[in-house]
Design an enzyme around this catalytic site. Structure first.
Site, PDB file in Angstrom:
ATOM      1  N   GLY A  13       0.814  -1.213   0.000  1.00  0.00           N
ATOM      2  CA  GLY A  13       0.000   0.000   0.000  1.00  0.00           C
ATOM      3  C   GLY A  13       0.847   1.261   0.000  1.00  0.00           C
ATOM      4  O   GLY A  13       1.710   1.439   0.854  1.00  0.00           O
ATOM      5  N   GLY A  15      -0.420   4.391   0.282  1.00  0.00           N
ATOM      6  CA  GLY A  15      -1.226   5.516   0.792  1.00  0.00           C
ATOM      7  C   GLY A  15      -0.395   6.296   1.801  1.00  0.00           C
ATOM      8  O   GLY A  15       0.842   6.237   1.808  1.00  0.00           O
ATOM      9  N   GLU A 172     -18.946  16.992   3.838  1.00  0.00           N
ATOM     10  CA  GLU A 172     -18.218  17.700   2.781  1.00  0.00           C
ATOM     11  C   GLU A 172     -18.916  17.537   1.426  1.00  0.00           C
ATOM     12  O   GLU A 172     -19.067  18.498   0.667  1.00  0.00           O
ATOM     13  CB  GLU A 172     -16.778  17.178   2.710  1.00  0.00           C
ATOM     14  CG  GLU A 172     -15.962  17.606   3.923  1.00  0.00           C
ATOM     15  CD  GLU A 172     -14.563  17.004   3.986  1.00  0.00           C
ATOM     16  OE1 GLU A 172     -13.810  17.404   4.868  1.00  0.00           O
ATOM     17  OE2 GLU A 172     -14.228  16.130   3.164  1.00  0.00           O
ATOM     18  N   ASP A 301      -5.413   3.051   8.061  1.00  0.00           N
ATOM     19  CA  ASP A 301      -6.839   2.733   8.212  1.00  0.00           C
ATOM     20  C   ASP A 301      -7.105   1.255   8.455  1.00  0.00           C
ATOM     21  O   ASP A 301      -8.166   0.892   8.974  1.00  0.00           O
ATOM     22  CB  ASP A 301      -7.596   3.146   6.938  1.00  0.00           C
ATOM     23  CG  ASP A 301      -7.906   4.633   6.907  1.00  0.00           C
ATOM     24  OD1 ASP A 301      -7.440   5.355   7.808  1.00  0.00           O
ATOM     25  OD2 ASP A 301      -8.607   5.076   5.973  1.00  0.00           O
ATOM     26  N   ALA A 317      -5.758  10.863   8.072  1.00  0.00           N
ATOM     27  CA  ALA A 317      -4.451  10.932   7.424  1.00  0.00           C
ATOM     28  C   ALA A 317      -3.300  11.121   8.429  1.00  0.00           C
ATOM     29  O   ALA A 317      -2.288  10.417   8.336  1.00  0.00           O
ATOM     30  CB  ALA A 317      -4.456  12.047   6.379  1.00  0.00           C
TER      31      ALA A 317
HETATM   32  C1  LIG Z   1     -13.281  11.093   0.836  1.00  0.00           C
HETATM   33  C2  LIG Z   1     -12.324  11.060   1.983  1.00  0.00           C
HETATM   34  C3  LIG Z   1     -12.058  12.222   2.683  1.00  0.00           C
HETATM   35  C4  LIG Z   1     -11.164  12.198   3.753  1.00  0.00           C
HETATM   36  N1  LIG Z   1     -10.910  13.372   4.412  1.00  0.00           N
HETATM   37  C5  LIG Z   1      -9.987  13.374   5.387  1.00  0.00           C
HETATM   38  C6  LIG Z   1      -9.644  14.590   6.036  1.00  0.00           C
HETATM   39  O1  LIG Z   1     -10.188  15.656   5.727  1.00  0.00           O
HETATM   40  N2  LIG Z   1      -8.683  14.558   7.013  1.00  0.00           N
HETATM   41  C7  LIG Z   1      -8.070  13.393   7.353  1.00  0.00           C
HETATM   42  O2  LIG Z   1      -7.173  13.410   8.201  1.00  0.00           O
HETATM   43  N3  LIG Z   1      -8.377  12.227   6.764  1.00  0.00           N
HETATM   44  C8  LIG Z   1      -9.321  12.190   5.798  1.00  0.00           C
HETATM   45  N4  LIG Z   1      -9.632  11.000   5.191  1.00  0.00           N
HETATM   46  C9  LIG Z   1      -9.042   9.747   5.699  1.00  0.00           C
HETATM   47  C10 LIG Z   1      -7.637   9.526   5.154  1.00  0.00           C
HETATM   48  O3  LIG Z   1      -7.588   9.768   3.776  1.00  0.00           O
HETATM   49  C11 LIG Z   1      -7.226   8.100   5.493  1.00  0.00           C
HETATM   50  O4  LIG Z   1      -7.227   7.968   6.883  1.00  0.00           O
HETATM   51  C12 LIG Z   1      -5.853   7.750   4.940  1.00  0.00           C
HETATM   52  O5  LIG Z   1      -5.863   7.817   3.544  1.00  0.00           O
HETATM   53  C13 LIG Z   1      -5.441   6.359   5.385  1.00  0.00           C
HETATM   54  O6  LIG Z   1      -4.183   6.063   4.844  1.00  0.00           O
HETATM   55  P1  LIG Z   1      -3.753   4.564   4.553  1.00  0.00           P
HETATM   56  O7  LIG Z   1      -2.350   4.634   4.058  1.00  0.00           O
HETATM   57  O8  LIG Z   1      -4.053   3.715   5.720  1.00  0.00           O
HETATM   58  O9  LIG Z   1      -4.734   4.056   3.414  1.00  0.00           O
HETATM   59  P2  LIG Z   1      -4.957   4.623   1.948  1.00  0.00           P
HETATM   60  O10 LIG Z   1      -4.590   6.042   1.835  1.00  0.00           O
HETATM   61  O11 LIG Z   1      -6.347   4.212   1.606  1.00  0.00           O
HETATM   62  O12 LIG Z   1      -3.919   3.801   1.073  1.00  0.00           O
HETATM   63  C14 LIG Z   1      -4.032   2.414   0.898  1.00  0.00           C
HETATM   64  C15 LIG Z   1      -3.275   2.037  -0.353  1.00  0.00           C
HETATM   65  O13 LIG Z   1      -3.210   0.619  -0.436  1.00  0.00           O
HETATM   66  C16 LIG Z   1      -3.463   0.203  -1.754  1.00  0.00           C
HETATM   67  N5  LIG Z   1      -3.977  -1.157  -1.673  1.00  0.00           N
HETATM   68  C17 LIG Z   1      -5.109  -1.582  -1.057  1.00  0.00           C
HETATM   69  N6  LIG Z   1      -5.217  -2.902  -1.132  1.00  0.00           N
HETATM   70  C18 LIG Z   1      -4.146  -3.335  -1.814  1.00  0.00           C
HETATM   71  C19 LIG Z   1      -3.699  -4.616  -2.217  1.00  0.00           C
HETATM   72  N7  LIG Z   1      -4.384  -5.723  -1.916  1.00  0.00           N
HETATM   73  N8  LIG Z   1      -2.556  -4.715  -2.927  1.00  0.00           N
HETATM   74  C20 LIG Z   1      -1.854  -3.590  -3.236  1.00  0.00           C
HETATM   75  N9  LIG Z   1      -2.225  -2.353  -2.872  1.00  0.00           N
HETATM   76  C21 LIG Z   1      -3.345  -2.235  -2.161  1.00  0.00           C
HETATM   77  C22 LIG Z   1      -4.439   1.223  -2.290  1.00  0.00           C
HETATM   78  O14 LIG Z   1      -4.390   1.284  -3.700  1.00  0.00           O
HETATM   79  C23 LIG Z   1      -3.940   2.511  -1.627  1.00  0.00           C
HETATM   80  O15 LIG Z   1      -2.997   3.171  -2.438  1.00  0.00           O
HETATM   81  C24 LIG Z   1     -10.535  10.991   4.119  1.00  0.00           C
HETATM   82  C25 LIG Z   1     -10.807   9.819   3.399  1.00  0.00           C
HETATM   83  C26 LIG Z   1     -11.690   9.844   2.350  1.00  0.00           C
HETATM   84  C27 LIG Z   1     -11.963   8.577   1.574  1.00  0.00           C
END
Ligand SMILES: Cc1cc2nc3c(=O)[nH]c(=O)nc-3n(C[C@H](O)[C@H](O)[C@H](O)COP(=O)(O)OP(=O)(O)OC[C@H]3O[C@@H](n4cnc5c(N)ncnc54)[C@H](O)[C@@H]3O)c2cc1C
Length: 420
Positions: A13, A15, A172, A301, A317
């Site tokens: 991932g 993200g 939002e 997440d 985030a």
């Molecule tokens: C619409 C929206 C608005 C938001 N607004 C806010 C905000 O205003 N403030 C705030 O703090 N947070 C906000 N968030 C929450 C924040 O974006 C998340 O908490 C954050 O993105 C989590 O990061 P992460 O790295 O855990 O997951 P993600 O950012 O979701 O990244 C996960 C990554 O893993 C990859 N992936 C998934 N499964 C696989 C797999 N099996 N194999 C390979 N790759 C895979 C995906 O492609 C992705 O790139 C918002 C979220 C959304 C959806």
């Protein structure tokens, strides 16, 4: 440069959590493989701006390879991780597999339809660029269809937009849809008056923004009211059909419905074979490792991180960024045989925007609403955007759209997919 004998850390991932883990490890003497099923890092907090035509996809996404260009020890792979075999220390990919010495799973979360997976096609959620473009397409085409139809009831259904879920994303989105209707396209149609469109925000719980203090939730409801959004709390959706949403026995005729109500941990988490919570998030140890496998860490997440006073850390985030770094440090310590360190989240506040110059924010003891909160929100997003690329141009373009209400070419859409 590291050779094949150098320990190998695999990160699933790219993200906020995975990317920050990779950056943290970039200067260590390890081989790092960052794999993601998409080739870009996505700034999810601004997704709704793409869904509401205020920004373009390229404004909020950036290729992982470009971000990590200056990190030669980090290999980026476009691949989907399908399962983890913790005993064999291997990740099964869509094609082939990958061995690891330490693993960081940061695959994020998707939508939960609470057992009604059939609703997904009718009420898309907002998580990816594809979701944002699909929502934008549905909303814009609803206005176009309404301009054509003669039947009053059908026209009213086309001009009713329902957002399910009153958390930050739902708030939002509802605000953004109201702004499109009341301002961005207000004078662009002849047979219909877009300003008469209904935007309905349905929340099953007793109030909006359950994770915010009550005074700010009330301020958000007032701001939405001023934008003309109908906010309904205690409204549990019981059924969704192609042309209606049902709240108990009440039918709300609507063609464009967006889901912002539930999250579910990415499926890869379950393949670890360790306990998950009700939302499918992996229940991690204080150092973010998983029970029984001290070389596997979960961050962002997908992780369910317990708080000392009960509950878990929210899916935000900043949590993902800090947890990604902490998981990277602990993976490095583990490979060196050093003790790991418990993850401690430093909460610098949370905020949600409601539209033009309106937001709510909690920063330490401060509860902000209205313009001050919106300025704080803008400042934080500038800092984070600039954090991975200089996006001043995006901000200027966006500020211009705010001042003039212009969405420009981003209002272009059609029945074709994938070309906008
Ligand atoms: C619409 C929206 C608005 C938001 N607004 C806010 C905000 O205003 N403030 C705030 O703090 N947070 C906000 N968030 C929450 C924040 O974006 C998340 O908490 C954050 O993105 C989590 O990061 P992460 O790295 O855990 O997951 P993600 O950012 O979701 O990244 C996960 C990554 O893993 C990859 N992936 C998934 N499964 C696989 C797999 N099996 N194999 C390979 N790759 C895979 C995906 O492609 C992705 O790139 C918002 C979220 C959304 C959806």
């Amino acid at each position: 440069m590291p050779d094949a004998a150098t320990p190998h850390i695999v990160i699933v991932g790219g993200g906020f959590a995975g990317l920050n883990a990779a950056r943290r490890l970039a200067r260590r003497d390890v081989r790092v493989t960052l794999l993601d099923r998409r080739n870009h890092h996505l700034f999810q907090p601004l997704l709704y701006q793409v869904a509401s035509a205020a920004l373009s996809p390229a404004d909020i996404a950036m290729p992982l390879r470009s971000i990590l260009r200056g990190a030669p020890r980090v290999r980026v792979l476009l691949a989907e991780a399908q399962a983890v075999d913790p005993a064999a220390r291997r990740v099964t990919l869509d094609s082939g597999s990958l061995g690891y010495d330490a693993l960081i799973v940061a695959a994020g979360a998707g939508h939960s339809y609470f057992g009604h997976e059939e609703w997904e096609a009718l009420a898309p959620g907002l998580k990816t660029l594809e979701d944002a473009l699909e929502i934008r397409r549905r909303v814009l085409l609803a206005f176009e269809a309404a301009e054509r139809v003669e039947d009053g009831a059908e026209r009213a259904a086309l001009l009713t937009f329902v957002v399910v879920g009153g958390g930050p994303t739902g708030v939002e989105l509802a605000g953004a849809f109201a702004e499109i209707a009341r301002h961005a396209i207000a004078r662009d149609f002849r047979a219909i008056d877009p300003t008469q469109a209904r935007v309905i925000l349905l929340e099953g719980g007793p109030r909006l923004l359950a994770s915010f203090p009550p005074d700010l939730a009330a301020a958000a409801a007032r701001s939405l009211g001023r934008l003309g959004v109908e906010v309904r709390t205690g409204a549990q959706v019981t059924r969704i059909t192609p042309d209606a949403v049902w709240v108990g026995g009440e039918q709300i005729r609507a063609r464009a419905v967006v889901w912002a109500a539930g999250v579910a941990g990415a499926a890869i988490g379950r393949s670890l074979g360790v306990p998950t919570d009700r939302a499918g998030r992996v229940m991690v140890q204080p150092d973010l490792s998983v029970p029984g496998y001290p070389e596997i860490f979960v961050a962002g997440d997908l992780a369910s991180v317990p708080l000392p006073g009960g509950g878990t850390l929210p899916g935000l985030a900043p949590v993902a960024i800090q947890a990604g770094r902490a998981a990277a440090d602990n993976a490095w310590r583990r490979l060196r045989g050093e003790p790991t360190v418990p993850f401690q989240y430093r909460d610098r506040g949370s905020m949600a925007t409601i539209g033009r110059a309106a937001a709510v924010a909690v920063v330490g003891p401060l509860h902000l609403s209205g313009l001050p909160a919106w300025l704080a929100w803008l400042g934080v997003h500038i800092v984070y955007l600039i954090g991975f690329r200089n996006r001043f141009l995006v901000l200027i373009q966006w500020a211009w759209a705010y001042v003039t209400w212009q969405r420009g070419a981003r209002l272009i859409t059609g029945p074709w997919r994938g070309r906008d």
